[in-house]
Design a protein around this motif. Structure first.
Motif, PDB file in Angstrom:
ATOM      1  N   CYS A 478       0.487  -1.432  -0.139  1.00 13.88           N
ATOM      2  CA  CYS A 478      -0.258   0.170   0.174  1.00 13.88           C
ATOM      3  C   CYS A 478       0.643   1.237  -0.025  1.00 13.88           C
ATOM      4  N   SER A 767      -0.020  -1.613  -4.231  1.00 13.99           N
ATOM      5  CA  SER A 767      -1.738  -2.286  -4.319  1.00 13.99           C
ATOM      6  C   SER A 767      -2.539  -2.187  -5.408  1.00 13.99           C
ATOM      7  N   SER A 787      -4.735   1.187  -1.307  1.00 19.29           N
ATOM      8  CA  SER A 787      -4.056   1.732  -0.042  1.00 19.29           C
ATOM      9  C   SER A 787      -4.940   1.631   1.437  1.00 19.29           C
TER      10      SER A 787
END
Length: 848
Positions: A478, A767, A787
């Protein structure tokens, strides 16, 4: 700031400027047929400056890269709409004082009288020196005009120009410069650069950069480069360049004479100029952490690369071809830079991708990548050793350069005489690179040039116990997605669109503020969307840019952004500046309001609910485009209620009269959509289907009755009930607000195909756009709207909440979670670092 003085090239006199803005469902203006596009222009100029410290101010449309006295300094400007242009500021340090005149002797320095006289002499000498002595500064700029209608550039509007001024520096960095001492004018030289060519990728997002070193004036940015029309002097295009340009012309491509002309005033320029509101991008070199290399013969190469059979000559086929694959450890935003020597005209194929074709080759996500200064011109094998690259001996993988997100990153680099250097301009999102080149080529250097908004690697970190390494891995992917997507704005992705989507920014901005401890990029984002109210009071879904797109869901969530800024800063003055746009936004939706306060037939904007469509959990309402189905449905009304609640919250904070629409909307929402037998809300007023989406926004904005909370928890835990990564943040956040952090954590760590753990299983280094690679037809493998795990963990698991009313401007309320492992979290906060630790014997985390 003075707004005159814009310069352009003479060829632009025939280009018509166009207004490209309008509502999405209106017919949008498009560039004229045969209008310029993918235009690269090199500009040089010299200025006589006083010896004092000065400041260079520069702006361009669409874009610039700048060198001062041969040293690369940066690029810009920050993106904006055409009616405004940000200018950047570069300090120019003054000349050091000359040696003191002979009257400064050690003998006289010992007497008080002599010291006083000498001091006056020194002052007089300095004043004279600063008055009469001047210095010459050379400025070189690489300008670019994209020319297509896209989300990534505010272009296609017929505006191409440069503005540059040098002023004496003010007393502090925030001061306006004192007075202008030099500027760009008609004496500055330019050259249209034909070294770049290629088709577009994504949604006209960027042009591929097939680069021909034979057409590149190497060293053009250096002070001693000559632009005179004498072919014997360095810098003037030789006969070989003329022949190559003529070949392109015969093949139907545009051909401009490769010579240096003079800039002319851009009489059409009407920009409103503002200083850059954010920091400059961080740009640095990154070297691969792993590499594979093989020599491929004619037969095997023809089998592997049938599309390139016409690329190499017969002699090169017979000699064989190198194939080099590089792994940079994680997704990056940048471009491949290389230096090579070989016969002029030899071609090198460069491919980039987010993943490998070979499923059998196991790779790992590298959290820390190597940032180094450029290496000297040595052979690649030596560079590999110096950079600490592991050269693998197993089967050579193949880069998936025709990426699943819809970008095919394959470019051709044509070498010139002697040593050639690849000069990329635009950036891509990728992790792997693959180079194919004949044996006659000596590859001397190869690395990646990377750019993103400043983010200190160690500012926000999470370390977890070995029993649950996935938590740390999810946090890192993330974090990397936010790093890659944070440029001069919060981009959705660095590949397919490169657009700042309003919905995406709700998640990305919160993550980025936690990661950096600063809010200036958030405020730039808010300004970008407020600026779009001149196009539509309901605000555009992508801003800035030249694609006109409107999404009702995103517009109604906009008030979260200024309230987010208030959460982290407590700045009511800034909140007051944002309030008129929020009020105008909600008022723009009143044309769709029924007598009971609910909205129906919101037809001018896309009713999204979720994306992609297969993650809408069977939402029972026709979300057709361009016009949504008739009737009254849940999600747009839950968000309509939320927008009014947030507006009223701003009014309370600013001590303004309360608009008061929310009470009626809430009563009507519960009456129309609540299904008592299921204790949940239905998708529309005529439906009995209760999707996740019909309840998650209602839960987030406290529309869900208390007695329905257990039904909501069961809904989220039911196998097969899914939503996309954006609404998942609202669903999980609402669980924590209900006092169910254990369920929130359990859903954050869900083990099926619809959670962050699935991204880790699929070898994510950033991500994804969806929970898995195959859940969308064109999945981006770096999409920062996913994220949300990052801010959820910091706030709901570690227990750290921004709160302007608290004495330390935060609340620390860690939940007791039996299943949460040990962790150590470091978070930047108000110039310091908060260290939050959860140990095995403790039921909840503690600040250390």
């Amino acid at each position: 700031m003075k707004e005159s003085g814009w310069m352009t090239i003479p060829e632009w006199n025939s280009v018509k400027q166009r207004n490209i803005y309008g509502r999405e469902q209106d017919v949008q203006a498009v560039p004229e047929k045969d209008a310029p596009e993918n235009l690269h222009v090199l500009v040089r100029g010299t200025m006589e400056l006083p010896p004092q410290d000065c400041e260079l101010l520069v702006a361009a449309d669409d874009h610039y890269q700048i060198w001062i006295d041969g040293v690369y300094r940066g690029q810009g400007p920050a993106a904006s709409f055409a009616d405004c242009c940000f200018y950047d500021r570069y300090p120019l340090e003054g000349c050091p004082a000359k040696e003191k005149p002979e009257c400064f002797s050690e003998e006289t320095a010992y007497t008080e009288k002599a010291y006083t006289e000498d001091a006056h002499t020194e002052r007089a000498y300095t004043e004279k020196n600063h008055t009469e002595e001047k210095r010459t500064v050379t400025v070189a700029l690489h300008l670019y005009y994209h020319g297509r209608i896209s989300r990534s550039w505010t272009s296609g509007d017929g505006r191409f120009g440069l503005w540059l001024s040098v002023c004496q520096k003010g007393n502090s960095p925030d001061d306006e410069p004192e007075k202008e001492v030099a500027h760009c004018d008609e004496t500055w030289r330019y050259r249209i650069c034909t070294a770049y060519s290629g088709e577009t990728v994504g949604y006209d997002t960027q042009f591929l950069e097939n680069f021909d070193s034979r057409l590149w004036p190497e060293g053009w940015e250096m002070p001693d480069f000559c632009t005179d029309s004498d072919e014997e002097k360095d810098g003037f295009p030789g006969e070989s360049e003329r022949c190559i340009a003529e070949e392109r012309k015969e093949k139907g491509g545009k051909c401009e004479e490769d010579s240096w002309g003079y800039l002319v005033p851009a009489l059409w320029a009407d920009y409103h100029m503002l200083p850059r509101p954010i920091r400059m991008l961080k740009e640095h070199d990154v070297y691969p952490v792993q590499s594979w290399e093989e020599m491929v013969g004619q037969k095997s190469f023809a089998k592997l690369e049938p599309a390139l059979n016409g690329l190499l000559t017969d002699d090169e086929w017979e000699a064989g071809c190198h194939r080099l694959v590089l792994d940079f450890g994680r997704e990056i935003t940048g471009a491949v830079v290389a230096e090579a020597a070989g016969p002029a005209g030899t071609q090198v194929v460069i491919r980039c991708g987010e993943e490998l074709e070979e499923p059998s080759v196991q790779t790992h996500f590298c959290c820390e990548i190597q940032e180094k200064e450029s290496l000297p011109g040595e052979e690649y094998e030596k560079n590999s050793e110096d950079a600490g690259i592991e050269t693998a001996s197993r089967e050579i993988p193949r880069v998936r350069w025709d990426m699943r997100c819809g970008c095919a990153y394959q470019e051709i680099w044509t070498l010139g005489e002697g040593v050639s250097r690849l000069h990329p301009y635009d950036y891509k999102g990728f992790r792997y690179a693959e180079l194919l080149y004949p044996k006659t080529v000596e590859l001397r250097q190869v690395y990646a040039w990377v750019r993103h908004y400043p983010m200190e690697e160690d500012a926000c970190t999470l370390k977890c116990s070995q029993e649950t390494p996935e938590i740390e891995q999810i946090f890192e992917i993330c974090k990397n997605a936010v790093r890659c997507c944070s440029q001069d704005g919060y981009l959705d992705c660095p590949t397919r669109e490169k657009g700042q989507y309003l919905g995406d920014t709700l998640i990305t901005a919160r993550s980025q503020v936690w990661l950096t401890g600063s809010t200036e990029l958030l405020r730039k984002c808010i300004w970008d969307f407020i600026s779009s109210e001149t196009i539509s009071p309901s605000l555009m879904a992508v801003s800035p840019g030249s694609v006109m797109q409107e999404i009702a869901d995103f517009s109604l969530l906009f008030p979260l952004l200024p309230l987010m800024d208030y959460e982290f800063t407590g700045d009511r003055t800034y909140l007051a500046r944002c309030y008129p746009a929020v009020r105008a936004l909600t008022e723009s939706f009143l044309i769709y309001q029924r007598k009971d306060g609910l909205l129906e037939n919101v037809s001018a904007l896309w009713n999204l609910v979720d994306w992609p469509e297969n993650l809408r959990d069977g939402y029972d309402f026709p979300l057709t485009r361009p016009v949504v189905g008739e009737g009254c449905h849940n999600v747009v009304n839950a968000l309509w209620y939320g927008a009014n609640v947030m507006q009223e919250e701003m009014e309370k904070l600013l001590e303004l009269p309360i608009t008061g629409r929310s009470t009626q909307i809430a009563d009507s929402f519960r009456r129309v959509f609540y299904r008592g037998e299921q204790q949940l809300f239905a998708d529309s007023e005529s439906s009995g289907h209760c999707s996740l989406h019909a309840n998650l926004y209602a839960a987030f904005f406290d529309l869900l009755p208390k007695e329905s909370e257990e039904a909501y928890v069961r809904l989220l835990q039911t196998p097969g009930r899914v939503c996309g990564v954006l609404p998942a943040w609202f669903a999980l956040k609402s669980l924590a607000r209900m006092g169910r952090p254990e369920v929130c954590f359990e859903r954050m760590m869900r083990a099926d195909s619809y959670g962050w753990r699935n991204m880790v299983r699929e070898d994510a280094s950033a991500s994804f756009e969806a929970w898995g690679k195959d859940q969308k037809w064109n999945t981006s493998l770096c999409h920062s709207w996913s994220s949300g795990f990052l801010s959820l963990f910091i706030e709901e698991i570690a227990g750290l909440h921004p709160d302007p009313a608290a004495s330390e401007r935060y609340r620390f309320e860690p939940p007791r979670l039996a299943d949460c492992p040990e962790f150590e979290l470091n978070v930047p906060w108000k110039g310091s670092t908060l260290r939050i630790v959860k140990e095995k014997l403790e039921g909840c985390a503690m600040i250390r």
